[in-house]
Motif scaffolding. Structure first.
Motif, short mmCIF file in Angstrom:
data_model
loop_
_atom_site.label_atom_id
_atom_site.label_comp_id
_atom_site.label_asym_id
_atom_site.label_seq_id
_atom_site.Cartn_x
_atom_site.Cartn_y
_atom_site.Cartn_z
N GLU A 4 0.82 -1.22 0.00
CA GLU A 4 0.00 0.00 0.00
C GLU A 4 0.85 1.26 0.00
O GLU A 4 0.55 2.23 -0.73
N GLU A 5 1.94 1.29 0.81
CA GLU A 5 2.80 2.47 0.86
C GLU A 5 3.44 2.73 -0.49
O GLU A 5 3.47 3.88 -0.97
N ARG A 8 0.95 4.17 -2.96
CA ARG A 8 0.70 5.60 -2.73
C ARG A 8 1.86 6.44 -3.26
O ARG A 8 1.65 7.51 -3.84
N GLU A 11 1.74 6.75 -7.01
CA GLU A 11 0.70 7.70 -7.43
C GLU A 11 1.14 9.14 -7.22
O GLU A 11 0.84 10.02 -8.03
N ALA A 220 0.43 12.36 3.07
CA ALA A 220 1.50 11.49 2.56
C ALA A 220 2.75 11.72 3.38
O ALA A 220 3.38 12.78 3.31
#
Length: 237
Positions: A4-5, A8, A11, A220
């Motif tokens: 998941e990290e 992110r 993105e 973030a």
């Protein structure tokens, strides 16, 4: 599958073509071997030596942050010779601190990798540009940034959270804010990035830094720049 990290980060970093680094924190710990609190005390002592002890409140005199002292004097004596003298004293202390500054882990290869991939980099900081130039030269990193080092001017009203240094960098780079990312470690960095319309990645080397950024609305965050470097080296899916 990406975790998941990493997802992110992909993105956030994918569309980035311009990277604005804060200096003290994301690039190095400037006062790692030269206490910022001692610098603040030097400024207070200088005021006392000039017979201006009463220019600061008791709370301001106890502050461990030299910028609190400098801003307080500037509010009461804006654009004065006194502010100019104290700003130069702070600059000299920052230059002295460069010799014992600690590089932020993974930042040197991160800077070189981003440059090799074609990103254009700038420093946007409240520190003296002279200290930044000296530090980057000592690490062999100046060519990755020069001439885009945008630091403190004598107009202290333009320090972050004012977005002045970010806007100067964007203009000099010819950058669309939508394709730019700032890496900072303080709520003032986050506020300046928002006002400049620039994406933001928070670097929080300890839980206190992380809490301050989260409380300011930073979404973030990374505790290390290693996953950012890994993301760049791994490329996009």
């Amino acid at each position: 599958m990406l975790d998941e990290e990493t997802e992110r980060l992909h993105e956030l970093i994918g569309p980035v073509r311009f990277v604005l680094f804060d200096f003290d924190g994301p690039i190095c710990r400037l006062f790692a071997g030269h206490s910022a609190e001692d610098v603040a005390k030097d400024l207070v002592r200088r005021l006392a030596g000039l017979g201006l002890h009463g220019l600061l409140t008791d709370d301001e005199r106890r502050q461990p942050d030299p910028y609190v002292v400098l801003r307080a004097v500037d509010r009461r004596r804006p654009r004065s010779d006194l502010v100019e003298e104290l700003e130069e004293l702070l600059t000299q202390q920052e230059l002295k601190a460069v010799a014992s500054a600690w590089p932020t882990p993974h930042v040197d290869p991160l800077i070189r990798t981003w440059t090799a991939l074609g990103a254009r980099l700038a420093v946007t900081t409240n520190n003296s540009p002279r200290a930044v130039h000296t530090y980057l030269t000592s690490r062999g990193l100046l060519e990755c940034f020069a001439p885009h080092i945008h630091g403190r001017t004598q107009d202290l009203r333009l320090l972050k959270p004012d977005p002045h240094c970010l806007r100067r960098a964007l203009s000099a780079l010819g950058a669309d804010p939508k394709s730019a990312l700032m890496i900072g470690d303080a709520p003032t960095d986050l506020a300046a990035a928002r006002r400049a319309g620039v994406g933001f990645l928070g670097y929080a080397r300890n839980p206190r830094k992380a809490r301050l950024l989260r409380d300011a609305g930073g979404a973030a965050l990374v505790s290390s720049l290693e996953p950012v470097l890994r993301c760049l080296r791994g490329g996009r899916r």
